[in-house]
Design an enzyme around this catalytic site. Structure first.
Site, PDB file in Angstrom:
ATOM      1  N   GLY A  98      -5.334  -2.341 -11.670  1.00 42.23           N
ATOM      2  CA  GLY A  98      -4.131  -3.105 -11.927  1.00 42.23           C
ATOM      3  C   GLY A  98      -3.171  -2.463 -12.904  1.00 42.23           C
ATOM      4  N   SER A  99      -2.584  -3.317 -13.730  1.00 42.13           N
ATOM      5  CA  SER A  99      -1.471  -2.898 -14.588  1.00 42.13           C
ATOM      6  C   SER A  99      -1.861  -1.927 -15.690  1.00 42.13           C
ATOM      7  CB  SER A  99      -0.814  -4.139 -15.209  1.00 42.13           C
ATOM      8  OG  SER A  99      -0.256  -4.959 -14.205  1.00 42.13           O
TER       9      SER A  99
END
Length: 597
Positions: free
Chosen positions: A314-315
């Site tokens: 993810g981020s």
């Protein structure tokens, strides 16, 4: 030989002249000859009797000396002998960085049987069934009486069990000494150590070989006779490992997670101080792997989530896109970026979390602080797919990590076969590419180490490690400053630990569905952090599998509410153990201070 005649002519003529009987001469000569023969025979017989007497004396002396030697030694069980190579049963100890024992050897005994020497096989089978509840007495009796000469009963015995078997008193039950591998800390660092088992076996010794983890990866080093007296020193700190395990287990339970992993690493050396994967196991009693046809490997306690687990992270990937844009001179931390959401690219729609719109414009710093998918996608398009791939390769995301575990070479990142522009976009915010938490720790280590990438290791290094520059030092410092602002005013506010200047990035990624697409209610949450931000010394990665925070009015699944608080507690507990002194952070100039008289 010259024989003297019995009737010499000269004497016979002389006797006739004297008028004597010549026959008396022959009788006298015969008598003298017989006496000579008798004397020789007596001498020969006496010599033989002397030699025989000496032989008997020596033989009885040897027997007597041997009997005396046996009487003065401790009794021991008989050992079976066989031709072949000698079994090497010595294995070096494993210690943590401070010399505390993680794995060692323990002298124990095995139990085997010679059924043909048994007095009462039925009674022996019954008594063994009482001592060892997992043994079936009927099956034992059947094997004792089927005509075989040798039978293993137990490969390892405790002293109490050995005494109980000895009390049975049957001559067909025998004990063999052997060494076994002992892990005195139980489950602690189980996935790092892996475990050991027996290889080549004999009744008087057994070869101990590694089955997983560092025990198998460095099996040749641990079994090397030349190194048997020198322990293998790991980079693990046993105290920090225990604290991390305790906190991660509590956090996993509080967040209702299916599994969890944590890696704490020195930024400047790559030495791993703590590596935890939950659920775990006891290497003294290593469980069997899952064999069900549709079993998920991640459900097994043997599965090492920190190394073997390959996830979309993810981020946490966004800082890599920003760092590369800074490295290429495309932007600076204050450059304004189009962050107007949603962003349409062909038939794809790039949206923000919960359909937020952080735009229309954001500074590069705020792209990281607010975790804008659209903002980082715009930067990735400026970088381009080829340059993006090269940068991620330099950070180690295209190859397995070189950490010294037998599982590591099989944890190959999942990289798209093709790299169109939409892949460039999704990769910038950590989707479409999957890697392990160990890969992420190594990449964040490069940022924390001033742009120098160092390979992570589980071994305590004596000299400076080899490093490769992947970004300028000023770029790395700017990236750390952005990560610090994520904690002070962004999505990781629960990660701020007073005195330790935590900097990091959250990542919430939907779990892929094996049937296609993604689950809507299952995520993998990660918090990648470095501390202290003013002079980064350590990297901490915390990953939770399928967490759910139910402490509020509504369930929350994002990393800011799940992985971040757990990581903060790990730092709060581990930093003092590492000798890291807290710093007093100056209050903002416009802050209000309460004063009590």
């Amino acid at each position: 030989m010259i024989r003297t005649p019995l009737r010499p002519l000269a004497r016979i003529l002389e006797a006739r002249v004297k008028g004597e009987n010549p026959d008396s001469i022959e009788r006298e000569n015969r008598r003298l000859r017989h006496e000579q023969i008798r004397d020789k025979a007596r001498n020969r017989a006496e010599g033989r009797l002397l030699v025989l007497g000496v032989a008997f004396f020596v033989a009885f002396s040897v027997v007597g000396a041997r009997m005396g030697l046996l009487a003065s030694t401790e009794p021991s069980e008989p050992r079976a002998t066989a031709t072949g190579a000698e079994i090497l049963n010595q294995r070096a100890d494993i210690t943590d960085r401070n010399g505390r024992i993680l794995a060692t050897n323990l002298l124990t005994h095995s139990l085997y049987a010679h059924p043909r020497d048994m007095v009462d096989p039925a009674r022996v089978a019954t008594e063994l069934g009482r001592i060892f509840p997992d043994l079936d007495p009927e099956d034992l009796h059947k094997r004792f009486t089927d005509g075989r000469r040798f039978l293993w009963v137990r490969k390892k015995l405790s002293p109490e069990q050995m005494q109980a078997v000895h009390d049975i008193g049957d001559p067909g039950l025998l004990f063999g000494p052997r060494e076994m591998r002992l892990y005195p800390n139980g489950r602690l660092a189980a996935h790092v150590l892996g475990g050991a088992s027996f290889g080549a076996e004999g009744v008087h010794s057994a070869e101990v070989i590694g089955t997983a983890g560092i025990e198998k990866a460095l099996d040749a080093r641990l079994r090397d006779p030349a190194m048997a007296g020198e322990p293998l020193k790991l980079s693990i700190d046993l105290t920090v490992q225990a604290a991390t395990t305790e906190i991660l287990a509590a956090g996993m339970k509080m967040m209702n997670a299916k599994g969890a992993a944590a890696i704490l690493m020195e930024a400047k050396t790559g030495e791993i101080l703590s590596l935890v994967s939950l659920p775990d196991f006891d290497p003294n009693d290593r469980p069997a792997p899952l064999v069900a046809k549709n079993a998920d490997p991640g459900d097994s306690p043997l599965f090492n989530r920190a190394v073997q687990g390959v996830y979309e992270l993810g981020s946490t990937f966004k800082i890599f896109a920003v760092a590369q844009a800074l490295e290429l001179g495309l932007v600076n931390p204050q450059t304004q970026v189009d962050a107007n959401a949603p962003m349409r690219w062909g038939r794809f729609l790039i949206k923000e979390f919960k359909n937020h719109n952080y735009g229309p414009m954001l500074s590069v710093t705020d792209v990281i602080v607010k975790s804008s998918n659209v903002g980082v996608a715009r930067l990735a398009l400026q970088i381009g797919g080829l340059r993006q791939q090269a940068f991620l390769k330099a950070l180690g995301f295209f190859e397995p990590t070189p950490v010294e575990m037998v599982e590591a070479p099989y944890a190959r990142p999942l990289v798209p076969a093709k790299w169109p522009e939409i892949t460039t976009i999704t990769t910038s915010y950590g989707h479409g590419i999957a890697a392990s938490p160990m890969h992420l720790a190594a990449a964040y280590g490069a940022i924390a180490n001033g742009g120098m990438a160092i390979k992570p290791t589980l071994l305590h290094r004596d000299g400076p490690p080899q490093a490769q520059r992947v970004m300028r030092a000023e770029v790395a410092h700017a990236a750390v400053d952005m990560l610090r602002q994520v904690v002070t005013r962004g999505t990781a506010s629960y990660g701020d630990v007073a005195g330790y200047e935590v900097a990091g990035k959250t990542g919430t990624a939907d779990k892929p569905n094996p049937q296609g697409g993604y689950y809507r209610d299952k995520v993998v949450n990660t918090f990648a952090s470095v501390f202290p931000a003013s002079d980064p010394q350590y990297v901490l990665i915390v990953t939770l599998d399928e967490p759910l925070d139910t402490s509020g009015s509504e369930p929350r699944r994002t990393a800011g509410y799940t992985a971040v608080p757990v990581a903060a507690e790990v730092i709060r507990r581990a930093a003092p153990l590492l000798g890291l002194r807290p710093t007093v952070e100056a209050a903002p100039l416009d802050a209000v201070t309460a004063v009590r008289n």
